[in-house]
Design a protein around this motif. Structure first.
Motif, mmCIF file in Angstrom:
data_model
loop_
_atom_site.group_PDB
_atom_site.id
_atom_site.type_symbol
_atom_site.label_atom_id
_atom_site.label_comp_id
_atom_site.label_asym_id
_atom_site.label_seq_id
_atom_site.Cartn_x
_atom_site.Cartn_y
_atom_site.Cartn_z
ATOM 1 N N HIS A 8 12.785 60.550 -16.426
ATOM 2 C CA HIS A 8 12.991 60.085 -15.039
ATOM 3 C C HIS A 8 14.396 60.377 -14.527
ATOM 4 O O HIS A 8 15.358 60.332 -15.278
ATOM 5 C CB HIS A 8 12.728 58.577 -14.953
ATOM 6 C CG HIS A 8 11.324 58.220 -15.315
ATOM 7 N ND1 HIS A 8 10.307 58.204 -14.409
ATOM 8 C CD2 HIS A 8 10.745 57.921 -16.511
ATOM 9 C CE1 HIS A 8 9.171 57.893 -15.000
ATOM 10 N NE2 HIS A 8 9.408 57.715 -16.289
ATOM 11 N N ASP A 13 13.025 55.417 -11.129
ATOM 12 C CA ASP A 13 13.839 54.348 -11.715
ATOM 13 C C ASP A 13 14.769 54.829 -12.821
ATOM 14 O O ASP A 13 15.244 54.045 -13.618
ATOM 15 C CB ASP A 13 12.950 53.191 -12.203
ATOM 16 C CG ASP A 13 11.898 53.651 -13.207
ATOM 17 O OD1 ASP A 13 11.746 54.877 -13.411
ATOM 18 O OD2 ASP A 13 11.221 52.791 -13.791
ATOM 19 N N HIS A 38 8.223 58.536 -11.237
ATOM 20 C CA HIS A 38 7.095 57.722 -10.779
ATOM 21 C C HIS A 38 6.698 58.109 -9.359
ATOM 22 O O HIS A 38 7.478 57.927 -8.405
ATOM 23 C CB HIS A 38 7.471 56.236 -10.790
ATOM 24 C CG HIS A 38 7.744 55.691 -12.152
ATOM 25 N ND1 HIS A 38 6.742 55.443 -13.068
ATOM 26 C CD2 HIS A 38 8.895 55.351 -12.770
ATOM 27 C CE1 HIS A 38 7.274 54.955 -14.178
ATOM 28 N NE2 HIS A 38 8.588 54.896 -14.032
ATOM 29 N N HIS A 248 15.134 57.021 -19.248
ATOM 30 C CA HIS A 248 15.510 56.453 -17.951
ATOM 31 C C HIS A 248 17.031 56.388 -17.783
ATOM 32 O O HIS A 248 17.559 56.813 -16.785
ATOM 33 C CB HIS A 248 14.960 55.022 -17.784
ATOM 34 C CG HIS A 248 13.495 54.946 -17.489
ATOM 35 N ND1 HIS A 248 12.525 55.174 -18.431
ATOM 36 C CD2 HIS A 248 12.823 54.655 -16.346
ATOM 37 C CE1 HIS A 248 11.328 55.032 -17.869
ATOM 38 N NE2 HIS A 248 11.481 54.718 -16.609
HETATM 39 MN MN MN Z 1 9.987 53.814 -15.276
#
Ligand code: MN
Ligand code: MN
Ligand code: MN
Length: 279
Positions: A8, A13, A38, A248
């Motif tokens: 990501h 996020d 996402h 992330h």
């Molecule tokens: Mn996530």
């Protein structure tokens, strides 16, 4: 050769820009990277330029939220055509759904004594859609909780007062979107939905019936027994195997780019469907 097929950027996020993500992948010897934010592909174009310079091969991807039974499951699309009209339409529907959900979460938090929660979450989201971690960051900022985990435990997690059940599009629908956009549909991290093994098998069966292509048998650092079990579930259903960090933020070693071990040799890697042959 390291394939990391799930990560990501700050367009969902994650914490890093697409450029910084590609740089980090390069530094960690990732050869092939799929960016899977996402419900958005906003980071892919920017990353493509950085990837060319860094000679990291970039696979355009996305991680869609979908509905399976009463729960949410994530379906990763790999090798999607970012110019697909079906994909653009799907993404705008998901953005509307996320917006509706974030307003509902904001209303709940208002009633719980945080009238500026939505505004605060939007500030953390910046250009991206508001996700639950953005609310969590706000709750930490105002001192309501000590950290992100506590925000989920007290307010945002399943069954907690600001948990809003949102009806995502059905898994079948999401798989059709991915296929219409020329992509490969991957059931993301099946071991992370708090399902029993029997339920995971039922999920995999539904996924096959809906035309799904692969299962993520590795999601970040995990015991090799988990990998072998998920590989068995995949093989029994003729599904390909995928792997990724679900990276992330930089300070979580269990979700670090490229560092989750290799797919076992007997796995049938999903990248065969994407035109890579590593044999
Ligand atoms: Mn996530
Ligand atoms: Mn996920
Ligand atoms: Mn993810």
């Amino acid at each position: 050769m390291i394939f990391d097929l799930h990560c990501h950027t700050y367009f969902s996020d994650g914490m890093l820009s697409p450029d910084a993500l590609v740089e980090r992948a390069k530094a960690r010897n990732v050869s092939v990277l799929a960016i899977t934010d996402h419900d958005t592909i906003a980071g892919v174009g920017i990353a493509q330029k950085a990837a060319l310079e860094a000679s990291v091969q970039l696979i355009p991807g996305i991680e869609f939220s979908s509905q399976w039974g009463r729960g949410g499951v994530h379906i990763v699309g790999l090798g999607i055509d970012t110019k697909s009209a079906v994909l653009a339409d799907a993404i705008s529907r998901q953005a509307q759904a996320r917006e509706a959900r974030s307003i509902a979460i904001g209303d709940r938090l208002t009633k719980l004594g945080f009238p500026y929660a939505l505004t605060g979450a939007r500030a953390y989201a910046g250009e991206s859609s508001v996700c639950r971690p953005h609310f969590a960051q706000y709750l930490v900022e105002v001192g309501a909780v000590k950290n992100i985990n506590a925000a989920f435990k007290k307010y945002l997690g399943a069954g907690k007062p600001a948990d809003v059940k949102y009806q995502w599009p059905l898994m079948d629908q999401v798989i059709r979107w991915i296929h219409d956009a020329g992509g490969v549909a991957v059931l993301a991290h099946p071991n992370k939905y708090e399902l029993t093994r029997t339920k995971i098998c039922a999920l995999a069966d539904s996924f096959v019936a809906a035309g799904g292509d692969a299962i993520e048998v590795i999601s970040g650092l995990q015991p090799s027994a988990t990998t072998e079990d998920l590989l068995r579930i995949a093989a029994e259903r003729n599904l390909y195997a995928s792997c990724g960090s679900d990276f992330h933020v930089p300070d979580q070693p269990w979700q670090e780019l490229g560092s989750f071990g290799q797919l076992p040799n007997h796995a049938r890697p999903v990248w065969e469907l994407l035109g890579y042959n590593t044999n």
